[in-house]
Motif scaffolding. Structure first.
Motif, PDB file in Angstrom:
ATOM      1  N   LYS A  54      40.891 -72.651 -76.623  1.00 31.42           N
ATOM      2  CA  LYS A  54      39.881 -73.681 -76.890  1.00 31.42           C
ATOM      3  C   LYS A  54      40.479 -74.836 -77.687  1.00 31.42           C
ATOM      4  CE  LYS A  54      35.550 -73.042 -77.625  1.00 31.42           C
ATOM      5  NZ  LYS A  54      34.971 -73.446 -76.338  1.00 31.42           N
ATOM      6  N   ALA A  55      41.455 -74.533 -78.531  1.00 29.18           N
ATOM      7  CA  ALA A  55      42.118 -75.608 -79.274  1.00 29.18           C
ATOM      8  C   ALA A  55      42.917 -76.497 -78.329  1.00 29.18           C
ATOM      9  CB  ALA A  55      43.033 -75.012 -80.345  1.00 29.18           C
ATOM     10  N   GLU A  56      43.450 -75.890 -77.269  1.00 26.27           N
ATOM     11  CA  GLU A  56      44.189 -76.676 -76.268  1.00 26.27           C
ATOM     12  C   GLU A  56      43.244 -77.502 -75.405  1.00 26.27           C
ATOM     13  OE1 GLU A  56      46.611 -73.907 -74.014  1.00 26.27           O
ATOM     14  OE2 GLU A  56      48.370 -74.476 -75.183  1.00 26.27           O
ATOM     15  N   ASP A  57      42.076 -76.919 -75.087  1.00 27.25           N
ATOM     16  CA  ASP A  57      41.115 -77.615 -74.218  1.00 27.25           C
ATOM     17  C   ASP A  57      39.715 -77.087 -74.512  1.00 27.25           C
ATOM     18  OD1 ASP A  57      39.572 -78.767 -72.216  1.00 27.25           O
ATOM     19  OD2 ASP A  57      41.130 -78.559 -70.692  1.00 27.25           O
ATOM     20  N   PRO A  58      38.885 -77.880 -75.192  1.00 26.16           N
ATOM     21  CA  PRO A  58      37.524 -77.426 -75.527  1.00 26.16           C
ATOM     22  C   PRO A  58      36.660 -77.136 -74.298  1.00 26.16           C
ATOM     23  CG  PRO A  58      38.146 -79.331 -76.847  1.00 26.16           C
ATOM     24  CD  PRO A  58      39.190 -79.184 -75.790  1.00 26.16           C
ATOM     25  N   ALA A  59      37.086 -77.588 -73.127  1.00 22.25           N
ATOM     26  CA  ALA A  59      36.305 -77.347 -71.916  1.00 22.25           C
ATOM     27  C   ALA A  59      36.577 -75.974 -71.312  1.00 22.25           C
ATOM     28  CB  ALA A  59      36.607 -78.430 -70.883  1.00 22.25           C
ATOM     29  N   LEU A  60      37.262 -75.117 -72.049  1.00 19.77           N
ATOM     30  CA  LEU A  60      37.595 -73.779 -71.568  1.00 19.77           C
ATOM     31  C   LEU A  60      36.360 -73.051 -71.021  1.00 19.77           C
ATOM     32  CD1 LEU A  60      39.721 -71.388 -71.490  1.00 19.77           C
ATOM     33  CD2 LEU A  60      38.750 -70.728 -73.726  1.00 19.77           C
ATOM     34  N   GLU A  61      36.484 -72.494 -69.830  1.00 24.26           N
ATOM     35  CA  GLU A  61      35.423 -71.679 -69.238  1.00 24.26           C
ATOM     36  C   GLU A  61      35.731 -70.205 -69.520  1.00 24.26           C
ATOM     37  OE1 GLU A  61      35.147 -72.548 -65.095  1.00 24.26           O
ATOM     38  OE2 GLU A  61      34.221 -74.518 -65.403  1.00 24.26           O
ATOM     39  N   ILE A  62      34.729 -69.486 -69.998  1.00 21.08           N
ATOM     40  CA  ILE A  62      34.922 -68.084 -70.377  1.00 21.08           C
ATOM     41  C   ILE A  62      34.018 -67.204 -69.527  1.00 21.08           C
ATOM     42  CG2 ILE A  62      34.793 -66.406 -72.250  1.00 21.08           C
ATOM     43  CD1 ILE A  62      35.225 -68.695 -74.219  1.00 21.08           C
ATOM     44  N   ALA A  63      34.598 -66.133 -68.993  1.00 17.00           N
ATOM     45  CA  ALA A  63      33.827 -65.161 -68.208  1.00 17.00           C
ATOM     46  C   ALA A  63      34.153 -63.759 -68.703  1.00 17.00           C
ATOM     47  CB  ALA A  63      34.161 -65.289 -66.719  1.00 17.00           C
ATOM     48  N   ASP A  64      33.137 -62.909 -68.735  1.00 13.82           N
ATOM     49  CA  ASP A  64      33.310 -61.517 -69.147  1.00 13.82           C
ATOM     50  C   ASP A  64      32.920 -60.602 -67.994  1.00 13.82           C
ATOM     51  OD1 ASP A  64      33.995 -61.675 -72.092  1.00 13.82           O
ATOM     52  OD2 ASP A  64      32.128 -62.835 -72.075  1.00 13.82           O
ATOM     53  N   ILE A  65      33.796 -59.640 -67.712  1.00 15.52           N
ATOM     54  CA  ILE A  65      33.468 -58.647 -66.694  1.00 15.52           C
ATOM     55  C   ILE A  65      33.828 -57.261 -67.215  1.00 15.52           C
ATOM     56  CG2 ILE A  65      33.777 -60.264 -64.782  1.00 15.52           C
ATOM     57  CD1 ILE A  65      36.468 -59.072 -64.238  1.00 15.52           C
ATOM     58  N   ARG A  66      33.199 -56.248 -66.639  1.00 18.84           N
ATOM     59  CA  ARG A  66      33.459 -54.864 -67.007  1.00 18.84           C
ATOM     60  C   ARG A  66      34.193 -54.173 -65.871  1.00 18.84           C
ATOM     61  NH1 ARG A  66      27.966 -52.128 -68.785  1.00 18.84           N
ATOM     62  NH2 ARG A  66      29.336 -50.331 -68.490  1.00 18.84           N
TER      63      ARG A  66
END
Length: 347
Positions: A54-66
């Motif tokens: 996020k420090a590199e790019d605040p537009a980071l997309e985050i996904a969580d899967i199991r």
């Protein structure tokens, strides 16, 4: 994306050719394997990767899967480039319980990771499920890195963990203050970590024993092992104060004596042996951290004679707090007097 610095030692039991990273300073890679049972460290590692990205790019997309409740095609879908090319972080939990569908797709994915995506795989090591995937990652398939999170069980490891919390924050804590904190949170690393962070956040300047007592004195005082530690270290007055606070807080005399007896028995088993801690622990049916702790306790001026005297005092107190005496508090105080002064009561 900056390359991840390697740590000096690989994960225990792993034949790894990929960088081994500290959980305190993780770095992104196409595949990041967070392995081992210690959840506190694993959570810090995963959060560290997220914060770095996020420090590199605040537009980071985050996904969580199991991995244990996996729908086919999900991994590829969430890691695929978006319309505007934002970086992606995919956090995968439960890899030690992964489904066949996830295992198949993950093995295929690491052969051709998506550009701009970081996939973090959390494997507790509780089972060998997913071993083929772990072996492939550790062999370097996918250009990955590993963050080992071994269990923090030994006293020395807990000490290093807590000391590292303050060092990482650029803060100083007095040795006695650190020991008081460890005594207060002897059984729960999550609570110990939270207590360290609270002190770091709330307190300006150096952290002293008085500050720890002000924040967590109730826990310190009611911990039977903390009272035993103080007496065994020879701090008579402090041990009596700790005992009175423990009793005033509702502590029962029987488990207090049991804590003393347990520590003294361990000291007696370890006394005089020069075997390595791990070998001695295996022979005695103990944990290696128990051997290390007993050896440190024995350094506080204990001899074979004074150890025998202390064990006799604990045995007498055990009988008295279980009904052989009308005054269990006096029995406890007499036991502490003998153990802390290394002399028969009254001398």
């Amino acid at each position: 994306m900056a390359p991840a610095p390697a740590s000096k030692s690989p994960a225990r039991g792993a034949k790894a050719s990929i960088p081994q990273l500290s959980w305190r300073s993780p770095r992104p890679a196409p595949i990041v394997l967070v392995s081992g049972p210690e959840e506190v460290c694993a959570e810090r590692a995963i959060a560290g990767v997220r914060d770095y990205l996020k420090a590199e790019d605040p537009a980071l997309e985050i996904a969580d899967i199991r991995a244990d409740d996996y729908t086919a095609g999900t991994l590829l879908a969430v890691s695929a480039p978006s319309l505007f090319g934002e970086p992606r972080l995919v956090r995968v939990s439960g890899v030690e319980k992964c489904s066949d569908a996830f295992l198949t797709e993950a093995l295929a994915y690491i052969e051709h990771p998506q550009e701009g995506a970081t996939v973090v795989l959390r494997h507790t090591g509780a089972t060998v499920r997913g071993k083929k995937l772990l072996d492939a990652i550790r062999a370097g398939v996918g250009g990955g890195a590993e963050v080992p999170c071994p269990a923090v069980k030994r006293d020395a490891d807990r000490h290093d963990f807590a000391a590292g919390e303050f060092k990482a924050a650029g803060r100083r804590i007095a040795p006695r203050a650190l020991q008081a904190l460890l005594s207060a949170f002897a059984d729960d690393l999550t609570e110990l970590a939270a207590a360290c962070q609270q002190l770091i956040s709330d307190v300006d300047g150096d952290i002293t024993e008085d500050i720890v007592t002000r924040y967590y004195g109730g826990r310190v005082e009611t911990n039977a092992f903390a009272v035993a530690d103080t007496a065994i270290a020879g701090r008579y007055g402090e041990a009596l104060v700790g005992l009175r606070h423990a009793l005033a807080s509702g502590a029962d005399p029987v488990p207090i004596v049991a804590a003393f007896a347990m520590k003294l028995r361990t000291m007696a088993k370890v006394a005089g042996s020069r075997e390595p801690a791990r070998a001695l622990a295996a022979r005695l049916g103990m944990k290696d951290w128990q051997v290390d702790r007993a050896r440190r306790d024995l350094q506080a001026g204990w001899t074979q004679a004074t150890l025998g005297l202390a064990i006799q005092a604990a045995a007498r107190a055990d009988a008295e707090v279980k009904g052989a005496s009308r005054d269990p508090v006096f029995a406890l105080e007499r036991m502490i007097s003998v153990i802390a002064t290394r002399r028969p009561f009254g001398e």
